[in-house]
Design a protein around this motif. Structure first.
Motif, PDB file in Angstrom:
ATOM      1  N   TRP A 474       0.596  -1.276  -0.055  1.00 28.52           N
ATOM      2  CA  TRP A 474      -0.004   0.044   0.015  1.00 28.52           C
ATOM      3  C   TRP A 474       0.998   1.353  -0.058  1.00 28.52           C
ATOM      4  O   TRP A 474       0.666   2.203  -0.699  1.00 28.52           O
ATOM      5  CB  TRP A 474      -0.850   0.116   1.225  1.00 28.52           C
ATOM      6  N   HIS A 486      -7.098   3.936  -6.373  1.00 24.42           N
ATOM      7  CA  HIS A 486      -6.693   2.686  -5.859  1.00 24.42           C
ATOM      8  C   HIS A 486      -7.521   1.592  -6.286  1.00 24.42           C
ATOM      9  O   HIS A 486      -7.011   0.495  -6.928  1.00 24.42           O
ATOM     10  CB  HIS A 486      -6.290   2.777  -4.487  1.00 24.42           C
ATOM     11  N   ASP A 487      -8.675   1.656  -5.869  1.00 23.84           N
ATOM     12  CA  ASP A 487      -9.651   0.327  -6.024  1.00 23.84           C
ATOM     13  C   ASP A 487      -9.681   0.470  -7.690  1.00 23.84           C
ATOM     14  O   ASP A 487      -9.828  -0.998  -8.101  1.00 23.84           O
ATOM     15  CB  ASP A 487     -10.854   0.563  -5.589  1.00 23.84           C
ATOM     16  N   GLU A 488      -9.952   1.296  -8.355  1.00 19.79           N
ATOM     17  CA  GLU A 488     -10.237   1.309  -9.822  1.00 19.79           C
ATOM     18  C   GLU A 488      -8.958   0.714 -10.480  1.00 19.79           C
ATOM     19  O   GLU A 488      -8.877  -0.274 -11.395  1.00 19.79           O
ATOM     20  CB  GLU A 488     -10.545   2.486 -10.482  1.00 19.79           C
ATOM     21  N   CYS A 490      -6.528  -1.181  -9.301  1.00 10.76           N
ATOM     22  CA  CYS A 490      -6.359  -2.476  -8.778  1.00 10.76           C
ATOM     23  C   CYS A 490      -7.094  -3.392  -9.628  1.00 10.76           C
ATOM     24  O   CYS A 490      -7.054  -4.546 -10.354  1.00 10.76           O
ATOM     25  CB  CYS A 490      -6.865  -2.905  -7.470  1.00 10.76           C
ATOM     26  N   GLN A 553      -3.099  -6.580  -4.440  1.00 13.70           N
ATOM     27  CA  GLN A 553      -4.056  -5.834  -3.874  1.00 13.70           C
ATOM     28  C   GLN A 553      -5.411  -6.634  -4.262  1.00 13.70           C
ATOM     29  O   GLN A 553      -6.296  -6.766  -3.198  1.00 13.70           O
ATOM     30  CB  GLN A 553      -4.082  -4.421  -3.932  1.00 13.70           C
ATOM     31  N   MET A 554      -5.522  -6.828  -5.396  1.00 13.14           N
ATOM     32  CA  MET A 554      -7.018  -7.564  -5.753  1.00 13.14           C
ATOM     33  C   MET A 554      -7.094  -8.594  -5.251  1.00 13.14           C
ATOM     34  O   MET A 554      -8.217  -9.190  -4.944  1.00 13.14           O
ATOM     35  CB  MET A 554      -7.037  -7.470  -7.312  1.00 13.14           C
ATOM     36  N   ARG A 558      -7.808  -6.187  -0.797  1.00 11.83           N
ATOM     37  CA  ARG A 558      -7.099  -4.984  -0.282  1.00 11.83           C
ATOM     38  C   ARG A 558      -7.500  -3.860  -1.278  1.00 11.83           C
ATOM     39  O   ARG A 558      -7.028  -2.784  -1.351  1.00 11.83           O
ATOM     40  CB  ARG A 558      -5.751  -4.959   0.294  1.00 11.83           C
ATOM     41  N   GLY A 559      -8.119  -4.358  -2.449  1.00 14.18           N
ATOM     42  CA  GLY A 559      -8.245  -3.487  -3.684  1.00 14.18           C
ATOM     43  C   GLY A 559      -9.463  -3.807  -4.471  1.00 14.18           C
ATOM     44  O   GLY A 559     -10.070  -5.136  -4.094  1.00 14.18           O
ATOM     45  N   GLY A 560      -9.918  -2.828  -5.320  1.00 10.35           N
ATOM     46  CA  GLY A 560     -11.190  -3.207  -5.969  1.00 10.35           C
ATOM     47  C   GLY A 560     -12.588  -3.608  -5.043  1.00 10.35           C
ATOM     48  O   GLY A 560     -13.168  -4.585  -5.133  1.00 10.35           O
ATOM     49  N   ARG A 561     -12.537  -2.637  -4.091  1.00 10.15           N
ATOM     50  CA  ARG A 561     -13.800  -2.603  -3.108  1.00 10.15           C
ATOM     51  C   ARG A 561     -15.032  -3.042  -3.660  1.00 10.15           C
ATOM     52  O   ARG A 561     -15.371  -2.498  -4.815  1.00 10.15           O
ATOM     53  CB  ARG A 561     -13.909  -1.544  -2.231  1.00 10.15           C
TER      54      ARG A 561
END
Length: 751
Positions: A474, A486-488, A490, A553-554, A558-561
């Protein structure tokens, strides 16, 4: 030159990002500047004489470009130490920050990127240097004051530009409060209005120039200053007529009363825009270089040479200044003796067997001399090869760190205990990325120093030292790409191209990025920051290190909520299956391979083996196409869970052959070999897995066995049986070549 004796200030500790950069920092730059880094004594100029190249350090995000400039600033213009302050005329500009701060646009007609850069250079290079004096810029300052002083009534942006630049050019310290405005500095030089009203804005440029030239220290230089501008214009006219310099004779002397209006003409030409503006910018750049070489105190402008550091020179502001500088050095033969060290953000141009990425980015300096860092330790061998402006660039790509550098970082604690493979795993993961290597090594040493064993497979799950429980991945991503999207990012790291990213965005990312649909906004940002290679980029994020961080992360949740790993891969697999149905030939083959890539990433290994086996048995099957699909599929990311490492190794070594045969009684020897081969290559392709000797030998054995079973591809598979194990062992890309179909042992370039 005189000054205090003793060593120059240096950093307390070696900066990890500048490992392997010493040929530039301790050899090349001291030879260019003419002053030792560690002692206040001159260094003979071993090369370049008066024709100096622009040294361009090119590298990816986090490769230590800014750290190298930090090191040079600490050496030649330290803020602390026994002799703080610049040791040579010194300037450092972050072109990206300057460009953002300047806000240059059509609504502000008295400013441009070139003007911003020149004002900043004049301000910084004018600082006094102990034992040296100071540089003066009368020609440049007069011309810049003329350009920035014009403003349209009611335009607050232009007024702010005039106030800011006027104060800087007149030598007002940046921390002075209140900061004087243009009116406070030059209002007294304006002629009185005949009707007693407000002065005509057309008078402003001439008033500023008159006030500057009328200063007590500048009166003797006013005649030479205006004479230089007249000579420049005369020579420009000669070039347009095809005449040599001086063909039209000496220009007439400018009377004292006409000197201010003569220089103020620059303002009118600048505000006409387009080619007129660029012509004025060229004249100002020429004036700047002339001031650097021939200031009013010639002794003050001798060696050591002025040093200018330009960070992020790939931005519009940076390239604008470099274009002007290179043009002047090429066209006019300017011998300004100014050392320019610039950094340029560049993408990862290494070939990627998992994608069809286009060639490297367009080179803005096609005639640049390219050297490696070790080569310039003793001498660069640079000479100007042509009259092209870009021939004045010495390009130094910053290489990735070697595995030995990472081992040195890990040896900082002799009591630490960790997996002996961990240095190789770190190198495979980071691909020698200096920032990534440093952060991960710090996390490994911190955890190992507490007495905990660190396995290679845990690298991406380590906690950042002192980060209050924050993962090191992170923290790295926050530094490299920020946390805003970050989420996008990932989620999009799973996509093969923009169309696939658009499918993900339609399902899970309704919001816009940068005013564009999510996939387009992310693509624009990635391309701008050199993380991808443009609209046709495959994969969507081409930088392997960044993609590995985002994918993890994905995978770890921890990513791509709001998006689960399997659901994203299922959507993308269906997307590529449909695309394959509408295509033929190699395009259909590639889409089918990407479909299998997503199925394997989702953990559906048995389905992938079944399809690869069916393709292998086709009577009209092409062995090279089959290997291409196998290579693509085997680079799929591992699914979530820690059991993958052990399970994949067991299948690859044949430990699960009997269990698979019971589950699938009809599986023959070929299918079992494909199953073992797929898992062995899948394991070998993972950044954190070590393919040991038995596993590598098994890859060669299974490929050799399959070569005897294929109806038409014996030679192709036999070549792969020889070359792929060697490439896996050496950490290289697995080669493919059409010439293997001829059965020749001498394979050419990989496909």
């Amino acid at each position: 030159m005189t000054g205090p004796s003793g060593p120059a200030p240096t950093a307390d500790n070696q900066i990890p990002e500048v490992y392997a950069r010493q040929p530039v920092l301790r050899r090349l730059v001291p030879r260019l500047v003419g002053l030792s880094r560690d002692h206040h004594r001159r260094v003979p100029h071993h090369e370049f004489a008066d024709d100096l190249p622009v040294v361009l350090l090119s590298g990816r995000h986090g490769t230590g470009k800014s750290a190298m400039l930090d090191d040079l600033q600490q050496a030649y213009a330290p803020d602390t130490g026994p002799w703080p302050g610049p040791r040579v005329p010194f300037a450092r500009i972050n072109c990206a920050e300057l460009q953002e701060r300047a806000g240059v646009g059509p609504e502000t007609s008295n400013n441009s990127h070139a003007v911003e850069m020149l004002v900043e250079l004049v301000a910084q290079l004018s600082r006094p240097v102990a034992g040296f004096g100071r540089l003066h810029f009368p020609r440049t300052t007069a011309g810049l004051l003329a350009v920035v002083s014009a403003r349209r009534p009611g335009n607050d942006g232009e007024l702010r530009v005039a106030d800011r630049h006027a104060a800087t050019l007149m030598g007002v310290p940046p921390d002075a409060r209140p900061r004087p405005t243009w009116d406070a500095l030059f209002r007294h030089a304006l002629p009185a209005s005949p009707d007693g009203g407000s002065p005509d804005p057309a008078w402003f440029p001439e008033a500023a120039v008159r006030a500057f030239l009328g200063g007590r220290r500048r009166r003797p230089t006013a005649r030479r200053l205006t004479s230089w501008y007249e000579t420049y214009r005369s020579e420009a006219d000669n070039r347009l007529r095809g005449l040599p310099p001086g063909a039209s004779g000496q220009p007439r002397p400018v009377p004292a009363a006409e000197r201010a209006p003569f220089v103020a003409r620059l303002c009118q030409e600048f505000h006409q825009g387009r080619g007129f503006r660029r012509g004025v910018e060229r004249m100002l750049a020429a004036a700047f270089l002339e001031d650097v070489r021939y200031g009013p105190f010639r002794r003050a402008n001798r060696t050591p040479r002025p040093l200018v550091l330009l960070d992020n020179a790939h931005t519009d502001a940076g390239r604008d200044l470099l274009e002007l500088l290179l043009d002047q050095r090429a066209d006019r033969g300017a011998r300004d003796r100014m050392v320019v060290i610039a950094t340029e953000l560049h993408g990862d141009d290494s070939p990627d067997p998992r994608g069809d990425a286009p060639d490297g980015e367009d080179a803005p300096y096609p005639e640049a001399a390219r050297r490696s860092l070790p080569d310039i330790g003793t001498g660069s061998g640079w000479t100007r090869e042509s009259t092209a402006p870009s021939a004045g660039v010495l390009l130094l790509p910053l290489p990735p760190l070697e595995c030995e550098h990472l081992e040195r970082m890990l040896r900082r604690d002799d009591h630490a205990s960790f997996d002996p493979y961990i240095a190789s795993a770190l190198h495979d993961l980071t691909r020698g990325h200096p920032m990534g290597a440093r952060r991960l090594c710090e996390a490994v040493v911190d955890r190992a120093g507490a007495g905990e064993w660190v396995a290679a497979g845990e690298l991406l799950d380590l906690i950042h030292p002192g980060g209050a429980g924050e993962s090191v991945v992170w923290r790295l991503l926050d530094t490299l790409v920020g946390s805003e999207n970050h989420d996008e990012l990932c989620l999009f790291s799973l996509a093969w191209d923009r169309e696939a990213a658009e499918r993900l965005a339609e399902r899970w990312v309704p919001r816009r990025i940068g005013g564009l649909p999510a996939a387009d906004g992310a693509a624009d940002r990635l391309e701008r920051e050199r993380w991808s290679r443009g609209p046709g980029s495959r994969p969507f994020i081409t930088d392997r290190f960044l993609r590995a961080l985002l994918v993890h992360q994905m995978r770890s949740g921890r990513g791509g909520r709001g998006v689960d790993w399997s659901g994203a891969h299922a959507l993308l697999a269906e997307h590529h299956r449909r695309r394959a149905e509408g295509r033929t030939g190699r395009a259909a083959r590639d889409e089918r391979a990407r479909f299998l890539w997503h199925r394997l990433a989702a953990g559906e290994a048995q389905e992938v083996v079944d399809r690869l086996y069916a393709e292998f048995l086709r009577p009209d099957g092409d062995a090279l196409d089959w290997l291409h699909a196998l290579r693509t599929v085997a680079h799929a990311p591992r699914p979530p869970g820690d059991a993958w490492f052990a399970r994949c190794q067991e299948v690859a070594r044949g430990s699960r052959d009997l269990a698979h045969l019971r589950a699938d009684p009809g599986a023959g020897l070929e299918k079992q070999a494909i199953n073992r081969l797929l898992h062995a290559l899948w394991y070998a392709a993972d950044e954190l897995a070590e393919a040991d000797r038995p596993l590598v030998e098994r890859i060669g054995q299974d490929l050799s066995f399959l070569s005897a079973q294929h109806l038409t591809g014996r030679a192709v598979l036999a070549q792969a049986a020889i070359r792929w194990p060697r490439s896996v062992r050496n950490g290289e890309d697995w080669p493919l070549d059409r010439r293997w179909q001829d059965g020749r042992p001498d394979a050419g370039a990989a496909r």
